[in-house]
Design an enzyme around this catalytic site. Structure first.
Site, PDB file in Angstrom:
ATOM      1  N   HIS A 120      29.580  73.711  53.010  1.00 41.13           N
ATOM      2  CA  HIS A 120      30.043  74.936  53.652  1.00 41.13           C
ATOM      3  C   HIS A 120      31.340  74.582  54.397  1.00 41.13           C
ATOM      4  CE1 HIS A 120      30.038  78.103  56.756  1.00 41.13           C
ATOM      5  NE2 HIS A 120      29.189  78.776  56.007  1.00 41.13           N
ATOM      6  N   ASP A 143      24.216  68.380  57.844  1.00 41.34           N
ATOM      7  CA  ASP A 143      24.267  69.809  58.131  1.00 41.34           C
ATOM      8  C   ASP A 143      22.927  70.392  57.664  1.00 41.34           C
ATOM      9  OD1 ASP A 143      24.579  72.512  58.150  1.00 41.34           O
ATOM     10  OD2 ASP A 143      26.451  72.537  56.996  1.00 41.34           O
ATOM     11  N   GLN A 151      20.761  75.133  56.479  1.00 42.45           N
ATOM     12  CA  GLN A 151      19.902  75.814  55.494  1.00 42.45           C
ATOM     13  C   GLN A 151      18.588  75.072  55.289  1.00 42.45           C
ATOM     14  OE1 GLN A 151      20.497  78.724  54.473  1.00 42.45           O
ATOM     15  NE2 GLN A 151      22.703  78.989  54.737  1.00 42.45           N
ATOM     16  N   LYS A 192      19.745  81.416  61.783  1.00 46.02           N
ATOM     17  CA  LYS A 192      19.221  81.258  60.419  1.00 46.02           C
ATOM     18  C   LYS A 192      17.761  80.812  60.448  1.00 46.02           C
ATOM     19  CE  LYS A 192      23.696  79.695  58.629  1.00 46.02           C
ATOM     20  NZ  LYS A 192      24.272  80.841  57.930  1.00 46.02           N
ATOM     21  N   CYS A 229      31.664  80.816  51.695  1.00 44.30           N
ATOM     22  CA  CYS A 229      32.289  79.805  52.570  1.00 44.30           C
ATOM     23  C   CYS A 229      32.215  78.435  51.905  1.00 44.30           C
ATOM     24  CB  CYS A 229      31.624  79.741  53.941  1.00 44.30           C
ATOM     25  SG  CYS A 229      31.789  81.239  54.882  1.00 44.30           S
TER      26      CYS A 229
END
Ligand SMILES: Cc1ncc(COP(=O)(O)O)c(C=O)c1O
Length: 395
Positions: free
Chosen positions: A116, A193, A196, A216, A353
């Site tokens: 991303h 990261d 998600q 999220k 993104c």
């Protein structure tokens, strides 16, 4: 479009939703428990944190630190290693700004084509500032990280590797175990990261540092977490400054309070911290809800694969964390999304993104459907019916 016409009520804590919301990878709906935790404080029972002076302030301090403890337990680290940030992007900027301060020519920063923009641009800019080289780890033609390049990409010159645990385009899980082993061998640091990943109960155990966002993970907006393992926070320097993080301020310079508070300048998002902790508590308890998400994702994937002219991004035989991105031959992704919108099916369309990945796969844009515990078979059926009707737009 009246809300009345679209709203339906679902049982359980997730409360009321309307339409077929399939855009949870962008922002998920919030748990009532998260909202309740914030409201409890915000209804006249809050005071600033770490400012001292009165009992209400002390109580808010206590609740804020309890929330930090809950996040730490969820992630499997200690409370001293948890920093509340404004979100995943803020955490990644903090890491890139701090870790790269002493980098220079000859040092290498590794990111991947899967990232991303929030996990790409901060490292790119740090490389440009410091003279370090940015190495971008390519994906295969199918859109997964090319693990055959592991040793070529991560070398003794590598100082930091920053990689997503779950791709926000394909939903595939990265092989963090192999990456972490190589990162340790060359003496570098692994940043993950997990934006998600956390909503699917994954929390990057192999990482030295990880980040994610509250909105999220069924929590509030405006909050995220940067967490470290193995005492990694001690290796960071503050890169933002202000009240709350200083020990002494002289005209000639200042000193900082200890970790993690010196990385939280200004008033932190303390109500949101309570909300996020409540959401993570729920995620911890309701693991079974996540199995439902993977069933729905598989059904959506299989349904889309059976349609002529529909191309699903990424390998088809691997588990995906609630995300299926696709294109429809001869129909622009925005037009597919519009057909779906007219049917009350809300998906994302565009570049996600993730321009480096789009370029690597020769795509301009995709449609992304993403699933969460409040989705049902009816949502999958509505998605498939909508995509099927978008096939009529083909020239
Ligand atoms: C994989 C990934 N990383 C980082 C981000 C950025 O999150 P935020 O905008 O909450 O900072 C996103 C948001 O979509 C994402 O999907």
């Amino acid at each position: 479009m009246t809300r009345q016409a679209w709203m339906f009520e679902r049982d359980g804590e997730l409360g009321q939703l309307f339409g077929h919301y399939l855009d949870s990878a962008a922002t998920a709906q919030m748990l009532c428990a998260a909202n309740d935790a914030m409201t409890h404080l915000d209804r006249g029972m809050r005071a600033n944190v770490r400012r001292g002076g009165h009992r209400l302030g002390e109580r808010t301090d206590e609740l804020y630190e309890q929330a930090r403890g809950t996040v730490a337990r969820f992630l499997g680290t200690s409370a001293e290693q948890v920093v509340f940030t404004a979100g995943a992007t803020a955490g990644l900027n903090m890491l890139a700004g701090s870790l790269c301060q002493c980098f220079g020519e000859g040092d290498e920063i590794v990111v991947t084509e899967l990232e991303h923009h929030s996990n790409f641009v901060p490292w790119q800019q740090a490389a440009l500032r410091t003279g370090a080289a940015l190495k971008v780890w390519p994906v295969t033609s199918e859109g997964e990280l090319n693990m055959l390049l592991l040793e070529q990409m991560i070398t003794p010159r590598t100082r930091v590797v920053s990689v997503t645990q779950v791709s926000n385009v394909t939903g595939l899980v990265s092989d963090l175990t192999s990456i972490a082993r190589r990162v340790r061998d060359v003496g570098a640091l692994l940043v993950v990261d997990a934006a998600q990943a956390v909503p699917h109960g994954l929390m990057a155990e192999q990482a030295d540092f990880l980040v994610f966002s509250g909105h999220k993970a069924f929590g509030p907006t405006g909050i995220g977490v940067l967490a470290a393992r193995n005492g990694g926070l001690e290796g960071l320097q503050p890169v933002s400054f202000g009240g709350g993080m200083v020990a002494a301020v002289e005209q000639s310079g200042s000193t900082w309070v200890e970790m993690p508070w010196c990385l939280e300048p200004g008033t932190p998002p303390f109500s949101q911290a309570l909300g996020l902790a409540a959401a993570l508590d729920w995620l911890d308890r309701e693991r079974a809800a996540l199995e439902g998400v993977s069933r729905l994702t598989r059904l959506a994937l299989d349904g889309l694969l059976s349609m002529p002219g529909v191309r699903v991004i990424g390998p088809h035989n691997r588990e995906r964390m609630g995300i299926v991105s696709f294109t429809v031959d001869g129909v622009h992704p925005h037009d597919v999304a519009q057909v779906l919108d007219e049917r009350g099916v809300w998906v994302r369309s565009g570049q996600m993104c993730a321009q480096p990945l789009m370029r690597a796969l020769g795509l301009n844009a995709v449609v992304r459907a993403s699933f969460a515990p409040y989705n049902t078979l009816a949502d999958v059926a509505a998605l498939l019916a909508g995509v099927d009707s978008s096939l009529a737009l083909r020239g």
